[in-house]
Scaffold this motif. Structure first.
Motif, PDB file in Angstrom:
ATOM      1  N   VAL A  20     -21.660 -18.963  13.775  1.00  0.00           N
ATOM      2  CA  VAL A  20     -21.995 -17.620  13.065  1.00  0.00           C
ATOM      3  C   VAL A  20     -22.047 -17.967  11.568  1.00  0.00           C
ATOM      4  O   VAL A  20     -22.806 -17.702  10.864  1.00  0.00           O
ATOM      5  N   LEU A  21     -20.981 -18.323  10.993  1.00  0.00           N
ATOM      6  CA  LEU A  21     -20.931 -18.832   9.792  1.00  0.00           C
ATOM      7  C   LEU A  21     -22.190 -19.792   9.155  1.00  0.00           C
ATOM      8  O   LEU A  21     -22.667 -19.532   8.180  1.00  0.00           O
ATOM      9  N   ALA A  22     -22.317 -20.894  10.054  1.00  0.00           N
ATOM     10  CA  ALA A  22     -23.478 -21.778   9.709  1.00  0.00           C
ATOM     11  C   ALA A  22     -24.729 -20.880   9.635  1.00  0.00           C
ATOM     12  O   ALA A  22     -25.539 -21.275   8.714  1.00  0.00           O
ATOM     13  N   ALA A  23     -24.949 -19.957  10.705  1.00  0.00           N
ATOM     14  CA  ALA A  23     -26.255 -19.363  10.541  1.00  0.00           C
ATOM     15  C   ALA A  23     -26.586 -18.354   9.062  1.00  0.00           C
ATOM     16  O   ALA A  23     -27.411 -18.415   8.708  1.00  0.00           O
ATOM     17  N   LEU A  24     -25.186 -17.689   8.894  1.00  0.00           N
ATOM     18  CA  LEU A  24     -25.221 -16.938   7.638  1.00  0.00           C
ATOM     19  C   LEU A  24     -25.528 -17.763   6.286  1.00  0.00           C
ATOM     20  O   LEU A  24     -26.218 -17.367   5.704  1.00  0.00           O
ATOM     21  N   ILE A  25     -24.612 -19.002   6.372  1.00  0.00           N
ATOM     22  CA  ILE A  25     -24.836 -19.885   5.379  1.00  0.00           C
ATOM     23  C   ILE A  25     -26.502 -20.255   5.208  1.00  0.00           C
ATOM     24  O   ILE A  25     -27.093 -20.432   3.998  1.00  0.00           O
ATOM     25  N   ALA A  26     -26.870 -20.446   6.203  1.00  0.00           N
ATOM     26  CA  ALA A  26     -28.590 -21.235   6.367  1.00  0.00           C
ATOM     27  C   ALA A  26     -29.319 -20.111   5.811  1.00  0.00           C
ATOM     28  O   ALA A  26     -30.314 -20.617   5.250  1.00  0.00           O
ATOM     29  N   ILE A  27     -29.169 -18.827   6.382  1.00  0.00           N
ATOM     30  CA  ILE A  27     -30.127 -17.887   5.824  1.00  0.00           C
ATOM     31  C   ILE A  27     -29.944 -17.574   4.417  1.00  0.00           C
ATOM     32  O   ILE A  27     -31.097 -17.355   3.723  1.00  0.00           O
ATOM     33  N   VAL A  28     -28.765 -17.548   3.812  1.00  0.00           N
ATOM     34  CA  VAL A  28     -28.488 -17.586   2.542  1.00  0.00           C
ATOM     35  C   VAL A  28     -29.260 -18.543   1.494  1.00  0.00           C
ATOM     36  O   VAL A  28     -29.851 -18.282   0.566  1.00  0.00           O
ATOM     37  N   VAL A  29     -29.021 -19.792   2.228  1.00  0.00           N
ATOM     38  CA  VAL A  29     -29.531 -20.878   1.390  1.00  0.00           C
ATOM     39  C   VAL A  29     -31.088 -20.855   1.386  1.00  0.00           C
ATOM     40  O   VAL A  29     -31.708 -21.025   0.525  1.00  0.00           O
ATOM     41  N   GLY A  30     -31.721 -20.485   2.770  1.00  0.00           N
ATOM     42  CA  GLY A  30     -33.098 -20.327   2.854  1.00  0.00           C
ATOM     43  C   GLY A  30     -33.897 -19.348   1.857  1.00  0.00           C
ATOM     44  O   GLY A  30     -34.737 -19.438   1.357  1.00  0.00           O
ATOM     45  N   ILE A  31     -32.906 -18.166   1.785  1.00  0.00           N
ATOM     46  CA  ILE A  31     -33.601 -17.298   0.882  1.00  0.00           C
ATOM     47  C   ILE A  31     -33.496 -17.561  -0.557  1.00  0.00           C
ATOM     48  O   ILE A  31     -34.407 -17.335  -1.238  1.00  0.00           O
ATOM     49  N   PHE A  32     -32.216 -17.746  -0.959  1.00  0.00           N
ATOM     50  CA  PHE A  32     -32.056 -17.989  -2.335  1.00  0.00           C
ATOM     51  C   PHE A  32     -32.282 -19.401  -3.137  1.00  0.00           C
ATOM     52  O   PHE A  32     -32.324 -19.356  -4.405  1.00  0.00           O
ATOM     53  N   ALA A  33     -32.270 -20.386  -2.541  1.00  0.00           N
ATOM     54  CA  ALA A  33     -32.448 -21.742  -2.827  1.00  0.00           C
ATOM     55  C   ALA A  33     -33.746 -21.993  -3.196  1.00  0.00           C
ATOM     56  O   ALA A  33     -34.843 -21.762  -2.358  1.00  0.00           O
ATOM     57  N   THR A  34     -34.419 -22.853  -3.992  1.00  0.00           N
ATOM     58  CA  THR A  34     -35.510 -23.235  -4.142  1.00  0.00           C
ATOM     59  C   THR A  34     -35.667 -24.174  -3.242  1.00  0.00           C
ATOM     60  O   THR A  34     -34.833 -24.952  -2.701  1.00  0.00           O
ATOM     61  N   PRO A  35     -37.225 -24.557  -2.697  1.00  0.00           N
ATOM     62  CA  PRO A  35     -37.313 -25.341  -1.815  1.00  0.00           C
ATOM     63  C   PRO A  35     -36.960 -26.887  -2.086  1.00  0.00           C
ATOM     64  O   PRO A  35     -36.557 -27.647  -1.236  1.00  0.00           O
ATOM     65  N   ASP A  36     -36.977 -27.299  -3.512  1.00  0.00           N
ATOM     66  CA  ASP A  36     -36.484 -28.708  -3.785  1.00  0.00           C
ATOM     67  C   ASP A  36     -34.897 -28.823  -3.486  1.00  0.00           C
ATOM     68  O   ASP A  36     -34.610 -29.837  -3.454  1.00  0.00           O
ATOM     69  N   TRP A  37     -34.186 -27.814  -3.533  1.00  0.00           N
ATOM     70  CA  TRP A  37     -32.713 -27.836  -3.486  1.00  0.00           C
ATOM     71  C   TRP A  37     -32.214 -27.409  -2.310  1.00  0.00           C
ATOM     72  O   TRP A  37     -30.946 -27.388  -1.943  1.00  0.00           O
ATOM     73  N   ARG A  38     -33.035 -27.000  -1.283  1.00  0.00           N
ATOM     74  CA  ARG A  38     -32.662 -26.238  -0.102  1.00  0.00           C
ATOM     75  C   ARG A  38     -31.775 -27.174   0.851  1.00  0.00           C
ATOM     76  O   ARG A  38     -30.785 -26.994   1.264  1.00  0.00           O
ATOM     77  N   ALA A  39     -32.351 -28.486   0.905  1.00  0.00           N
ATOM     78  CA  ALA A  39     -31.432 -29.689   1.708  1.00  0.00           C
ATOM     79  C   ALA A  39     -30.282 -29.933   1.297  1.00  0.00           C
ATOM     80  O   ALA A  39     -29.428 -30.019   1.900  1.00  0.00           O
ATOM     81  N   ALA A  40     -30.067 -29.989   0.031  1.00  0.00           N
ATOM     82  CA  ALA A  40     -29.112 -30.322  -0.735  1.00  0.00           C
ATOM     83  C   ALA A  40     -27.865 -29.246  -0.429  1.00  0.00           C
ATOM     84  O   ALA A  40     -26.757 -29.502  -0.226  1.00  0.00           O
ATOM     85  N   TRP A  41     -28.413 -27.884  -0.561  1.00  0.00           N
ATOM     86  CA  TRP A  41     -27.448 -26.678  -0.228  1.00  0.00           C
ATOM     87  C   TRP A  41     -26.975 -26.693   1.203  1.00  0.00           C
ATOM     88  O   TRP A  41     -25.947 -26.358   1.602  1.00  0.00           O
ATOM     89  N   LEU A  42     -28.099 -27.068   1.995  1.00  0.00           N
ATOM     90  CA  LEU A  42     -27.627 -27.132   3.205  1.00  0.00           C
ATOM     91  C   LEU A  42     -26.580 -28.182   3.638  1.00  0.00           C
ATOM     92  O   LEU A  42     -25.583 -27.733   4.528  1.00  0.00           O
ATOM     93  N   GLY A  43     -26.551 -29.143   2.947  1.00  0.00           N
ATOM     94  CA  GLY A  43     -25.473 -30.247   3.223  1.00  0.00           C
ATOM     95  C   GLY A  43     -24.271 -29.775   2.706  1.00  0.00           C
ATOM     96  O   GLY A  43     -23.073 -30.087   3.303  1.00  0.00           O
ATOM     97  N   VAL A  44     -24.154 -29.021   1.596  1.00  0.00           N
ATOM     98  CA  VAL A  44     -22.896 -28.387   1.046  1.00  0.00           C
ATOM     99  C   VAL A  44     -22.368 -27.331   1.968  1.00  0.00           C
ATOM    100  O   VAL A  44     -21.274 -27.286   2.263  1.00  0.00           O
ATOM    101  N   GLY A  45     -23.141 -26.517   2.372  1.00  0.00           N
ATOM    102  CA  GLY A  45     -23.088 -25.612   3.588  1.00  0.00           C
ATOM    103  C   GLY A  45     -22.122 -26.020   4.856  1.00  0.00           C
ATOM    104  O   GLY A  45     -21.287 -25.607   5.420  1.00  0.00           O
ATOM    105  N   LEU A  46     -22.904 -27.316   5.256  1.00  0.00           N
ATOM    106  CA  LEU A  46     -22.315 -27.876   6.531  1.00  0.00           C
ATOM    107  C   LEU A  46     -20.840 -28.447   6.059  1.00  0.00           C
ATOM    108  O   LEU A  46     -20.273 -28.343   6.971  1.00  0.00           O
ATOM    109  N   GLY A  47     -20.835 -28.972   5.133  1.00  0.00           N
ATOM    110  CA  GLY A  47     -19.514 -29.252   4.618  1.00  0.00           C
ATOM    111  C   GLY A  47     -18.444 -28.289   4.631  1.00  0.00           C
ATOM    112  O   GLY A  47     -17.249 -28.493   4.999  1.00  0.00           O
ATOM    113  N   GLY A  48     -18.776 -27.112   4.232  1.00  0.00           N
ATOM    114  CA  GLY A  48     -18.138 -25.867   4.085  1.00  0.00           C
ATOM    115  C   GLY A  48     -17.427 -25.576   5.702  1.00  0.00           C
ATOM    116  O   GLY A  48     -16.700 -25.081   6.167  1.00  0.00           O
ATOM    117  N   CYS A  49     -18.734 -25.811   6.508  1.00  0.00           N
ATOM    118  CA  CYS A  49     -18.462 -25.405   8.007  1.00  0.00           C
ATOM    119  C   CYS A  49     -17.507 -26.403   8.609  1.00  0.00           C
ATOM    120  O   CYS A  49     -16.627 -25.826   9.348  1.00  0.00           O
TER     121      CYS A  49
END
Length: 96
Positions: A20-49
């Protein structure tokens, strides 16, 4: 001789909580991150998970199956984040 647990705690709730935390992080990253930085922030979010999965499974206090529970948490989080990011990627292809 190992002492059997009288009332073992349920561990599936901790695994699902990380998903559930991963889903919330992915949604927040998808909404607020620019498309260029989206993959990098998803990696950071997965590290947090991963860190949350370790903390959750350590908190449960059971050593039996610790590695399997952490692996299930992180693998599920990666799948959840992948499906959500796929949705954002497909949405970026649609003009408008």
């Amino acid at each position: 001789m190992a002492v059997p647990e009288l009332a073992p705690r349920r561990t599936f709730g901790g695994i699902v909580a990380v998903w559930v935390l991963a889903a919330l992080i992915a949604i927040v990253v998808g909404i607020f991150a620019t498309p260029d930085w989206r993959a990098a922030w998803l990696g950071v979010g997965l590290g947090g998970c991963l860190i949350v999965a370790f903390a959750t499974q350590l908190w449960s206090g059971r050593s039996q199956g610790f590695t399997e529970r952490v692996a299930a948490s992180v693998l599920g989080a990666a799948l959840v984040m992948g499906v959500i990011s796929l949705g954002f990627g497909l949405a970026a292809l649609v003009p408008g």
